[in-house]
Design an enzyme around this catalytic site. Sequence first.
Site, short mmCIF file in Angstrom:
data_model
loop_
_atom_site.label_atom_id
_atom_site.label_comp_id
_atom_site.label_asym_id
_atom_site.label_seq_id
_atom_site.Cartn_x
_atom_site.Cartn_y
_atom_site.Cartn_z
N ASP A 368 4.42 -14.62 -12.79
CA ASP A 368 3.48 -13.56 -13.20
C ASP A 368 2.41 -14.13 -14.13
O ASP A 368 2.16 -15.34 -14.18
CB ASP A 368 4.28 -12.39 -13.83
CG ASP A 368 3.60 -11.05 -13.63
OD1 ASP A 368 2.69 -10.73 -14.42
OD2 ASP A 368 3.98 -10.32 -12.69
N ASP A 369 1.78 -13.27 -14.88
CA ASP A 369 0.68 -13.58 -15.78
C ASP A 369 1.00 -14.78 -16.68
O ASP A 369 2.12 -14.90 -17.17
CB ASP A 369 0.45 -12.33 -16.65
CG ASP A 369 -0.85 -12.37 -17.40
OD1 ASP A 369 -1.54 -13.39 -17.36
OD2 ASP A 369 -1.16 -11.34 -18.04
N ARG A 445 -7.36 -3.90 -23.16
CA ARG A 445 -6.45 -5.06 -23.23
C ARG A 445 -7.23 -6.35 -23.51
O ARG A 445 -7.01 -7.37 -22.86
CB ARG A 445 -5.66 -5.19 -21.93
CG ARG A 445 -4.31 -5.85 -22.11
CD ARG A 445 -3.70 -6.23 -20.78
NE ARG A 445 -2.33 -6.69 -20.96
CZ ARG A 445 -1.66 -7.40 -20.08
NH1 ARG A 445 -2.19 -7.73 -18.93
NH2 ARG A 445 -0.43 -7.78 -20.31
N LYS A 478 0.41 -11.33 -6.25
CA LYS A 478 0.40 -10.02 -6.91
C LYS A 478 -0.99 -9.83 -7.51
O LYS A 478 -1.43 -10.65 -8.34
CB LYS A 478 1.48 -9.99 -8.01
CG LYS A 478 1.50 -8.70 -8.83
CD LYS A 478 2.71 -8.70 -9.76
CE LYS A 478 2.65 -7.61 -10.80
NZ LYS A 478 3.73 -7.72 -11.79
N ASP A 480 -3.44 -7.74 -9.71
CA ASP A 480 -3.36 -6.74 -10.78
C ASP A 480 -4.75 -6.23 -11.16
O ASP A 480 -5.79 -6.84 -10.81
CB ASP A 480 -2.68 -7.39 -12.00
CG ASP A 480 -1.78 -6.43 -12.74
OD1 ASP A 480 -2.07 -5.22 -12.73
OD2 ASP A 480 -0.79 -6.89 -13.35
N ASN A 482 -5.90 -4.33 -14.76
CA ASN A 482 -5.26 -3.78 -15.96
C ASN A 482 -6.16 -3.02 -16.92
O ASN A 482 -5.85 -2.94 -18.11
CB ASN A 482 -4.55 -4.91 -16.72
CG ASN A 482 -3.17 -5.16 -16.14
OD1 ASN A 482 -2.48 -4.23 -15.73
ND2 ASN A 482 -2.78 -6.42 -16.08
N CYS A 528 -1.18 -3.96 -7.67
CA CYS A 528 -0.62 -3.52 -8.94
C CYS A 528 -1.82 -3.14 -9.79
O CYS A 528 -2.91 -3.69 -9.63
CB CYS A 528 0.13 -4.71 -9.57
SG CYS A 528 0.74 -4.39 -11.22
N ASP A 550 5.04 0.18 -14.25
CA ASP A 550 5.63 -0.77 -15.21
C ASP A 550 6.89 -0.19 -15.83
O ASP A 550 7.62 -0.89 -16.52
CB ASP A 550 4.62 -1.10 -16.32
CG ASP A 550 3.62 -2.16 -15.88
OD1 ASP A 550 3.87 -2.81 -14.85
OD2 ASP A 550 2.60 -2.34 -16.56
C1 GLA Z 1 0.52 -5.45 -15.70
C2 GLA Z 1 1.54 -5.38 -14.58
C3 GLA Z 1 2.80 -6.08 -14.99
C4 GLA Z 1 2.48 -7.52 -15.36
C5 GLA Z 1 1.42 -7.55 -16.45
C6 GLA Z 1 0.97 -8.96 -16.73
O1 GLA Z 1 0.91 -4.66 -16.76
O2 GLA Z 1 1.80 -4.07 -14.19
O3 GLA Z 1 3.75 -6.04 -13.96
O4 GLA Z 1 2.04 -8.20 -14.22
O5 GLA Z 1 0.29 -6.78 -16.09
O6 GLA Z 1 0.00 -9.03 -17.69
#
Ligand code: GLA
Length: 726
Positions: A368-369, A445, A478, A480, A482, A528, A550
């Site tokens: 992930d991130d 963010r 994935k 995203d 945000n 996402c 989340d």
């Molecule tokens: C969002 C996604 C999470 C994760 C974070 C990473 O909140 O929904 O699942 O990937 O970003 O920063």
Amino acid sequence: MPIIYDSKQKTFKLDTKTSSYIIHVYRENYIVNLYYGALIPDTFVSKRVERSTNASFSVANPAIGGYDFSPDTAPIEYGCNGAADFRISALSVRNSNGDSTTDLRYIGHSIYQGKPELEGQPTSYLNDKSEADTLEIYAEDKVTGVIVTLYYTVFADQGVITRRAKIHNSSENPVKLERALSLCIDLPDMDYDLITLYGRHNKERTVERRRLAHGIQGVESKRGASSHCQNPFAAIVKSGANEEYGWCYGFNLVYSGNFTAMAECDYNGTTRFIMGINPTDFAWNLGAGESFDTPEAVMVFTDKGIGEMSRIFHRFYNNNLVRGEWKSKKRPILINSWEAAYFDFDTKKLVDFAKAAKKLGVEMLVMDDGWFGKRNDDTSSLGDWYVNEKKLKGGLSKLVSQVHDEGLKFGIWYEPEMISPDSDLFRAHPDWHVHVKGREPMQGRQQYVLDVSRKDVRDGLWQMMYDVISKNDIDYVKWDFNRNITDAASAILPAEKQSEFFHRFVLGTYDIMNRLVTTFPNILLENCSGGGGRFDPAMLCFSPQIWCSDNTDAIERLTIQFGTSMCYPASTMGAHVSACSRTGIATRGNVALWGTFGYEMDPRKLTKEERDIVLTQVEEYHKYYNLIHYGDLYRLVSPFENPYYAVWQFVSPDKKEALVTKVTVKRDEIHRTFIVKLKGLDPEKLYKCDITDEVYSGAALMNAGIVLYNYARNDGESIKLYFSEV
Ligand code: GLA
């Protein structure tokens, strides 16, 4: 033939297996809607059009004479602004004279097998040309020269009609579209409830039902995304309708940006419903000869209740919306690093995750991130899509091959439409973020939004993504998103086109997603947006699964997943077992099985007992995969209505098997003897329950039901009952 034209009555009849839809060309070529509802054989329904005796200050067209017909009260098929239809409109064109009166009249039509493509925007599609037929109605506003094509594609076997419109400027003067919606439908009464899905981050798609009242009511997004706060879904259901009974109209917009979904009940007691791009912050310039295409809207009608409406959506999305290799290929059980490690990982930790997860039967590791730029928290590096070799020593390919060597697939996280103020990308391109000249843009963010309405920005972004993905053996992405969009403007759009920004941004997003899925068709894309902030049909055209929320607490997931299932099938709902400990891991697994299954925890930290449960869950995922992903969902007891427990059931299309899951939210002594009646079974078949070994007919299970009282000793417990034909 699902679409017929009755030239005598001047009507078009669009039939699906559950519905009839009748359009009529009235005098002076007004296009009106005569009927949408349960299947009827007739091609004409009288007394629907002329009802202005109830009108308030009747206004009428002198060319028709008298006041029997007034656009004020007639069920106008695609309501426009200014020419005596005072209701909320689908189209409003500001012409070169400066006024905005728009008056559409029929000029022709065509009917054909198949469905036309919509360039640059995602839509539902046909697997085979014979699956659907299309009606195009052409309508003209004589004064402005605007010609509208109304598209209706009838998926007769599915019970679905899709709609959209093309607005073409055939004049020599520029015009401006101030409203250009995808659908408009007039219903003859207002005895309905409106069902919508509201929410926020961590609490997406809460079902809300309200009675329609005089005036305008509905939902919208102005956030630059379909959003957590309202989903582009609405159902208009008869007041008494429930899961099993009653007339239901379901509407879902295939769009990921600002939308509106509004119902207006007028003084005459009729209901108009409109859906499409939100007219707020929208105006589109149409030069001479130019056209604008609205997004597609999906319409479902059934007289068999809300549950059946959902199942029609589910089948349609599985069959005609989700696409590509992963449409029918079994999705891998994944483990995602986010909740296990957040930004704190390196190659060794991830390979250790993979090793431990492999032993449990997990099939893919998702990093992930935090793998790029200098990103160790959320204050920097979005836009710097190159590997942080301090974390991933030896580079990404080394990590990917080690994970592959363990027998797992490898997935990676991106947030392409964002840019951190603290990034090399921002320093190199200080005008690539979404911003208004002279204003310090808002941050969400600690990040800005990248201006993907610009092709040069998309090209630069894509080059970075392509470099990483093409050089490494990536199996999954994935994607995203945000934050929402503020300060909506682009550095390169001229002033008169800034009103196009929001829609251009969405088209830009589609363009990059399209590059990704067409360049790398083998990659499984999961959308996402801080969980489910962009869970909409347009995203499903690119990614067969979307991270639902989340919030991975199994109890809170109940309402999120029940709400999501209003129109989205289990095969699309990202659902993981996390370390969140309000319920035991068994219940977390039972809830996550209702979706694209995976884990979001450190696999090295599981106890022996938890590992054993995970091994069983993995087995069950494989056993029930087809049943859950492609079966029919019945919401037996909704957590929105019952604070004590939730029960849902999947039935295979051949009705040979069924899976019932019950989660006890709060154990309640009063409800000890709790009978649940199963649904959707074959009354004639005999079914054996795997827990009790009892054999009952489908008729008994559906009419007498099963008693579930002795299956919960504590809050948060759950049980699955599997029924198979004997
Ligand atoms: C969002 C996604 C999470 C994760 C974070 C990473 O909140 O929904 O699942 O990937 O970003 O920063």
